[in-house]
Design an enzyme around this catalytic site. Structure first.
Site, short mmCIF file in Angstrom:
data_model
loop_
_atom_site.label_atom_id
_atom_site.label_comp_id
_atom_site.label_asym_id
_atom_site.label_seq_id
_atom_site.Cartn_x
_atom_site.Cartn_y
_atom_site.Cartn_z
N LYS A 58 0.85 -1.20 0.00
CA LYS A 58 0.00 0.00 0.00
C LYS A 58 0.88 1.25 0.00
CE LYS A 58 -3.88 -2.32 2.14
NZ LYS A 58 -4.47 -2.85 3.38
N GLN A 102 -4.65 -1.30 9.62
CA GLN A 102 -4.54 -2.64 9.04
C GLN A 102 -5.13 -3.68 9.99
OE1 GLN A 102 -3.24 -3.38 5.87
NE2 GLN A 102 -3.97 -5.45 6.29
N ASP A 125 -10.96 3.27 4.31
CA ASP A 125 -11.38 1.86 4.26
C ASP A 125 -12.90 1.74 4.34
OD1 ASP A 125 -9.74 -0.23 3.79
OD2 ASP A 125 -9.27 -0.67 5.89
#
Ligand code: NDP
Length: 301
Positions: A58, A102, A125
């Site tokens: 990422k 994460q 997200d």
């Protein structure tokens, strides 16, 4: 292996590369308008090797798109307060437009509570309760990356999804539920299926669009599919290694060989939905940056 494949392969890798290119092309105008690059902060707690690989890729993709990447690592022993304090600092940091925590977090931490502390306007997200609520209400917000990537692939293939019969197999917060909302928002007629659904094959057989997000290797079979349907396979499952091999093959939730013989188009695993996820994370960061700067959304995303 030769496959009797009537279906077109939906090349998510190529589509994602094109999307990443268009994002990179849009960054200079943002920099010119604001004097800074869009910024994405990724938080990794603990040392799970798979998570570390995801965080690394990422970060690289963020920098390749001309954006600023901020990586924050906390030890596996970090407390809930420490994680939330870091997220609060990132919420307050003007250089940060997107925050990605994460997952999974180490078992002693409460993921839902931690995620909920992220500023919804930086929630790239799309996992905070506010983002889920905005999506359900049809208000502009951040949409989870994987289902958004699936929607882009479907719209690229089919154009308008109005009136299409769609089934989403799986109802997770990360994929299935937001996928259903996105399809509904695009005026498809949506069936949500899950582990308690009765006669799943018959329901799938009615659908023009099948999105499988289950986590069960090759579960969706060829005789479940209506001829001409579009099949999006979100699943990533590793089969047990064949004799002598170090690692088993990666497969989706769809029996590719069988379904490709019936469907109009299908995403492969790997190379289908997977690459779309990071591209959509960058897209969300670009969009979040524009909204935070009071600029109109960038066009074409
Ligand atoms: P979850 O385990 O969170 O959810 C799985 C869903 O599938 C649940 O809703 C469950 O139903 C349903 N399900 C389980 N068994 C059956 C069954 N026999 N019949 C019908 N439904 C069933 O998984 P995720 O949504 O997080 O992920 C799904 C898959 O997608 C995984 O393989 C994952 O690795 C992959 N994935 C891929 C990504 C990518 O970038 N390509 C990103 C995210 C995930 P119930 O709710 O009733 O338990």
């Amino acid at each position: 292996m030769a496959v009797d494949a009537a279906a077109q392969v939906i090349d998510g890798k190529a589509f994602a590369a094109g999307l990443r290119g268009r994002i990179a092309d849009a960054v200079p105008a943002f920099v010119a308008a604001t004097g800074r690059a869009p910024g994405l902060a990724v938080v990794l707690v603990g040392d799970d090797p798979a998570s570390a690989v995801y965080v690394g890729s990422k970060g690289k993709a963020t920098v390749a798109a001309g954006m600023a990447s901020f990586e924050h690592r906390l030890p596996a022993t970090a407390t809930q307060d420490e994680v939330e304090a870091l997220l609060a600092r990132l919420n307050a940091d003007d250089a940060v437009d997107g925050i990605l925590l994460q997952l999974p977090l180490p078992g002693h931490l409460d993921e839902q509570v931690a995620v909920a502390t992220i500023d919804p306007d930086k929630d790239v997200d799309g996992l905070t309760p506010v983002s889920a609520g905005r999506l359900a209400l049809g208000i502009a917000g951040m949409v989870p990356c994987t289902p958004y990537g699936c929607l882009l692939l479907l719209q690229d293939r089919l154009g308008d999804l109005s009136g299409k019969d769609a089934i989403v197999v799986g109802r997770s917060i990360l994929v299935g539920k937001p996928m259903g909302q996105l399809l509904l928002g695009a005026n498809a007629t949506v069936t949500m299926a899950h582990s308690r659904t009765k006669d799943l094959p018959a329901l799938v057989r009615r659908a023009d669009i099948v999105v499988a997000a289950v986590g069960r290797a090759e579960m969706v079979k060829g005789d479940w599919i209506k001829p001409g349907a579009i099949v999006i396979d979100v699943g990533i499952n590793r089969l047990p290694p064949a004799d002598g091999a170090a690692k088993g093959r990666l497969v989706g939730d769809v029996d590719y060989a069988e379904v490709a013989a019936v469907a109009d188009a299908i995403t492969p695993v790997p190379g289908g939905v997977g690459p779309m996820t990071i591209a959509c994370l960058l897209r969300n960061t670009l969009v979040a940056a524009h909204r935070r700067a009071g600029l109109a959304d960038p066009e074409g995303f």
